[in-house]
Design a protein around this motif. Structure first.
Motif, PDB file in Angstrom:
ATOM      1  N   VAL A   1       0.818  -1.213   0.000  1.00 30.37           N
ATOM      2  CA  VAL A   1       0.000   0.000   0.000  1.00 30.37           C
ATOM      3  C   VAL A   1       0.853   1.266   0.000  1.00 30.37           C
ATOM      4  O   VAL A   1       0.590   2.205  -0.744  1.00 30.37           O
ATOM      5  CB  VAL A   1      -0.969   0.002   1.211  1.00 30.37           C
ATOM      6  CG1 VAL A   1      -1.732   1.309   1.317  1.00 30.37           C
ATOM      7  CG2 VAL A   1      -1.935  -1.173   1.110  1.00 30.37           C
ATOM      8  N   GLU A   2       1.884   1.284   0.812  1.00 32.19           N
ATOM      9  CA  GLU A   2       2.690   2.495   0.972  1.00 32.19           C
ATOM     10  C   GLU A   2       3.835   2.597  -0.031  1.00 32.19           C
ATOM     11  O   GLU A   2       4.396   3.671  -0.219  1.00 32.19           O
ATOM     12  CB  GLU A   2       3.275   2.561   2.392  1.00 32.19           C
ATOM     13  CG  GLU A   2       2.236   2.726   3.472  1.00 32.19           C
ATOM     14  CD  GLU A   2       1.565   4.091   3.462  1.00 32.19           C
ATOM     15  OE1 GLU A   2       2.231   5.099   3.166  1.00 32.19           O
ATOM     16  OE2 GLU A   2       0.358   4.132   3.738  1.00 32.19           O
ATOM     17  N   GLY A   3       4.207   1.482  -0.624  1.00 30.82           N
ATOM     18  CA  GLY A   3       5.349   1.497  -1.533  1.00 30.82           C
ATOM     19  C   GLY A   3       6.637   1.188  -0.789  1.00 30.82           C
ATOM     20  O   GLY A   3       6.661   1.123   0.434  1.00 30.82           O
ATOM     21  N   GLU A   4       7.683   1.005  -1.528  1.00 31.62           N
ATOM     22  CA  GLU A   4       8.955   0.575  -0.950  1.00 31.62           C
ATOM     23  C   GLU A   4       9.884   1.739  -0.632  1.00 31.62           C
ATOM     24  O   GLU A   4      11.084   1.592  -0.613  1.00 31.62           O
ATOM     25  CB  GLU A   4       9.647  -0.406  -1.912  1.00 31.62           C
ATOM     26  CG  GLU A   4       8.813  -1.615  -2.173  1.00 31.62           C
ATOM     27  CD  GLU A   4       9.488  -2.895  -1.756  1.00 31.62           C
ATOM     28  OE1 GLU A   4      10.600  -2.867  -1.230  1.00 31.62           O
ATOM     29  OE2 GLU A   4       8.873  -3.934  -1.971  1.00 31.62           O
ATOM     30  N   ARG A   5       9.309   2.892  -0.385  1.00 25.44           N
ATOM     31  CA  ARG A   5      10.153   4.044  -0.068  1.00 25.44           C
ATOM     32  C   ARG A   5      10.653   3.936   1.364  1.00 25.44           C
ATOM     33  O   ARG A   5      10.039   3.295   2.211  1.00 25.44           O
ATOM     34  CB  ARG A   5       9.391   5.341  -0.271  1.00 25.44           C
ATOM     35  CG  ARG A   5       8.170   5.477   0.603  1.00 25.44           C
ATOM     36  CD  ARG A   5       7.442   6.769   0.303  1.00 25.44           C
ATOM     37  NE  ARG A   5       6.076   6.761   0.730  1.00 25.44           N
ATOM     38  CZ  ARG A   5       5.668   6.894   1.983  1.00 25.44           C
ATOM     39  NH1 ARG A   5       6.534   7.027   2.950  1.00 25.44           N
ATOM     40  NH2 ARG A   5       4.396   6.880   2.275  1.00 25.44           N
ATOM     41  N   GLU A   6      11.781   4.561   1.598  1.00 19.65           N
ATOM     42  CA  GLU A   6      12.337   4.574   2.949  1.00 19.65           C
ATOM     43  C   GLU A   6      11.420   5.377   3.865  1.00 19.65           C
ATOM     44  O   GLU A   6      10.967   6.462   3.502  1.00 19.65           O
ATOM     45  CB  GLU A   6      13.726   5.223   2.934  1.00 19.65           C
ATOM     46  CG  GLU A   6      14.763   4.437   2.169  1.00 19.65           C
ATOM     47  CD  GLU A   6      15.342   3.292   2.967  1.00 19.65           C
ATOM     48  OE1 GLU A   6      15.370   3.365   4.204  1.00 19.65           O
ATOM     49  OE2 GLU A   6      15.759   2.317   2.340  1.00 19.65           O
ATOM     50  N   LEU A   7      11.153   4.870   5.051  1.00 22.12           N
ATOM     51  CA  LEU A   7      10.327   5.597   6.002  1.00 22.12           C
ATOM     52  C   LEU A   7      11.149   6.608   6.794  1.00 22.12           C
ATOM     53  O   LEU A   7      10.602   7.516   7.399  1.00 22.12           O
ATOM     54  CB  LEU A   7       9.640   4.616   6.961  1.00 22.12           C
ATOM     55  CG  LEU A   7       8.647   3.659   6.307  1.00 22.12           C
ATOM     56  CD1 LEU A   7       8.098   2.687   7.335  1.00 22.12           C
ATOM     57  CD2 LEU A   7       7.524   4.419   5.641  1.00 22.12           C
ATOM     58  N   PHE A   8      12.453   6.448   6.777  1.00 19.52           N
ATOM     59  CA  PHE A   8      13.336   7.360   7.495  1.00 19.52           C
ATOM     60  C   PHE A   8      14.353   7.912   6.518  1.00 19.52           C
ATOM     61  O   PHE A   8      14.922   7.177   5.721  1.00 19.52           O
ATOM     62  CB  PHE A   8      14.068   6.614   8.624  1.00 19.52           C
ATOM     63  CG  PHE A   8      15.097   7.450   9.337  1.00 19.52           C
ATOM     64  CD1 PHE A   8      14.710   8.369  10.287  1.00 19.52           C
ATOM     65  CD2 PHE A   8      16.441   7.318   9.052  1.00 19.52           C
ATOM     66  CE1 PHE A   8      15.645   9.144  10.944  1.00 19.52           C
ATOM     67  CE2 PHE A   8      17.390   8.087   9.700  1.00 19.52           C
ATOM     68  CZ  PHE A   8      16.996   8.999  10.652  1.00 19.52           C
ATOM     69  N   ARG A   9      14.561   9.204   6.571  1.00 22.39           N
ATOM     70  CA  ARG A   9      15.549   9.834   5.707  1.00 22.39           C
ATOM     71  C   ARG A   9      16.561  10.556   6.584  1.00 22.39           C
ATOM     72  O   ARG A   9      16.233  11.494   7.305  1.00 22.39           O
ATOM     73  CB  ARG A   9      14.880  10.834   4.765  1.00 22.39           C
ATOM     74  CG  ARG A   9      15.798  11.260   3.626  1.00 22.39           C
ATOM     75  CD  ARG A   9      15.176  12.359   2.859  1.00 22.39           C
ATOM     76  NE  ARG A   9      15.518  13.528   3.650  1.00 22.39           N
ATOM     77  CZ  ARG A   9      15.104  14.746   3.459  1.00 22.39           C
ATOM     78  NH1 ARG A   9      14.305  15.036   2.538  1.00 22.39           N
ATOM     79  NH2 ARG A   9      15.484  15.732   4.224  1.00 22.39           N
TER      80      ARG A   9
END
Length: 121
Positions: free
Chosen positions: A83-91
């Motif tokens: 649902v959210e995609g594979e993007r990093e949750l922390f930058r």
């Protein structure tokens, strides 16, 4: 961290589909009715789950959705990533290299310990 409502809708839908008898399906309309949601909201979550192979869409008069693989092969993280995609949750913004305690870039590990811990989490 804030996950979208789509994750909640997707997770509950997967749980409902898991409870079905083998070979049974639930239509998007029935899933929507069960959760008292507007159809387009749940449809987006179901499309994401189907694209990830978590659910399968079955066409035809008795069609609908069923799990796309066995429940023990599906994790909550699978649902979140669908649902959210594979993007990093922390930058990491490298604040360790700023302020009065900053040092030269050569003095730092390639990845700060906070960023490394967040990636492991």
């Amino acid at each position: 961290m804030h996950l979208s409502e789509g994750v909640e809708r997707a997770a509950h839908s997967v749980l409902l589909l898991h409870a079905l008898a083998e070979g049974a399906t639930l239509s998007a309309a029935r899933l929507t009715e069960y959760h008292d949601l507007p159809g387009p909201y749940l449809a987006k979550s179901l499309q994401a789950l189907a694209a990830a192979g978590i659910v399968a869409s079955v066409s035809g008069r008795r069609g609908g959705y069923r799990l796309g693989r066995t429940a023990d092969e599906i994790t909550l993280l699978d649902v979140v990533l669908a649902v959210e995609g594979e993007r990093e949750l922390f930058r990491c913004t490298e604040i360790r290299r700023r302020g009065p305690a900053r040092t030269t870039p050569r003095a730092h590990q390639p990845m700060c310990c906070v960023a490394a811990a967040m990636r492991r989490a």
